[in-house]
Design an enzyme around this catalytic site. Structure first.
Site, short mmCIF file in Angstrom:
data_model
loop_
_atom_site.label_atom_id
_atom_site.label_comp_id
_atom_site.label_asym_id
_atom_site.label_seq_id
_atom_site.Cartn_x
_atom_site.Cartn_y
_atom_site.Cartn_z
N HIS A 57 3.70 5.17 10.14
CA HIS A 57 2.76 5.30 9.02
C HIS A 57 2.21 3.92 8.69
O HIS A 57 2.85 2.90 8.94
CB HIS A 57 3.47 5.89 7.80
CG HIS A 57 3.88 7.31 7.98
ND1 HIS A 57 4.07 8.16 6.91
CD2 HIS A 57 4.14 8.06 9.09
CE1 HIS A 57 4.42 9.35 7.34
NE2 HIS A 57 4.48 9.31 8.66
N GLU A 70 1.91 2.20 5.99
CA GLU A 70 2.75 1.36 5.13
C GLU A 70 3.92 0.77 5.92
O GLU A 70 4.25 -0.41 5.77
CB GLU A 70 3.29 2.17 3.95
CG GLU A 70 2.21 2.70 3.02
CD GLU A 70 1.67 4.07 3.42
OE1 GLU A 70 1.10 4.75 2.54
OE2 GLU A 70 1.79 4.49 4.60
N CYS A 95 4.07 8.46 1.13
CA CYS A 95 4.98 9.59 1.27
C CYS A 95 6.42 9.10 1.05
O CYS A 95 6.66 7.90 0.93
CB CYS A 95 4.82 10.21 2.66
SG CYS A 95 5.52 9.19 3.98
N CYS A 154 7.51 6.28 3.41
CA CYS A 154 6.92 4.98 3.11
C CYS A 154 7.49 4.37 1.84
O CYS A 154 7.69 3.16 1.76
CB CYS A 154 5.40 5.11 3.04
SG CYS A 154 4.71 5.60 4.64
#
Length: 161
Positions: free
Chosen positions: A59, A61, A89, A92
């Site tokens: 992801h 992040e 999410c 993250c």
């Protein structure tokens, strides 16, 4: 350069994250991007690389945190701020906690992501404890369960974290 404070600084970095996310979509990636700005003002980018790398943990992040930690040669990013194009999410958020990120700012929220087909609401339900059937987790201790911790405690050369 000082750490961003207030809405003006956050807005500038959030705009950068949104622009990165748009560019990532144009290059075949997902619509997510993030920046980690360290306490000394250095900025590290991350874009969503899940489908490109076949890595469900890539992801934006997480990629930005990995980049910042590698570049600073330190897993502890205390004093850093995470700016992301969309609400992080649970994965993250956990990564930001482990990295000791001080604060998170996001542009779009989880509802906007859901409207675009990225609905992680069920993950929030899992962590709220309302959907445990999604991923059953069981504690099965064995006689040697604690040996890795004993090895850790007895290793005088360990790096605490």
């Amino acid at each position: 350069m000082t750490q961003a404070s207030g809405n003006h600084g956050a807005t500038r970095y959030l705009q950068q994250a949104v622009e990165l996310a748009i560019r990532n979509v144009a290059e075949g990636g997902g619509p997510f991007a993030a920046l980690v700005v360290t306490a000394d003002g250095r900025s590290y980018e991350g874009i969503n690389r899940v489908t490109r790398d076949n890595d469900p943990t890539a992801h934006a992040e997480v990629v930005a945190i990995r980049t910042a930690a590698a570049a600073s040669a330190n897993f502890d990013l205390s004093g850093a701020v995470l700016y992301t194009s969309c609400e992080p999410c649970p994965l993250c958020l956990a990564a930001a906690l482990w990295a000791r990120i001080d604060r998170v700012y996001f542009a779009a929220d989880r509802h906007g992501a859901a409207a675009a087909g990225f609905d992680d609401a069920v993950f929030y339900e899992y962590f709220d404890g309302t959907r445990p059937e999604l991923l059953p987790v069981a504690h099965e201790p064995i006689p040697t369960s604690d040996l890795p911790f004993d090895a850790w405690r007895n290793n005088a050369e360990r790096t605490e974290y």
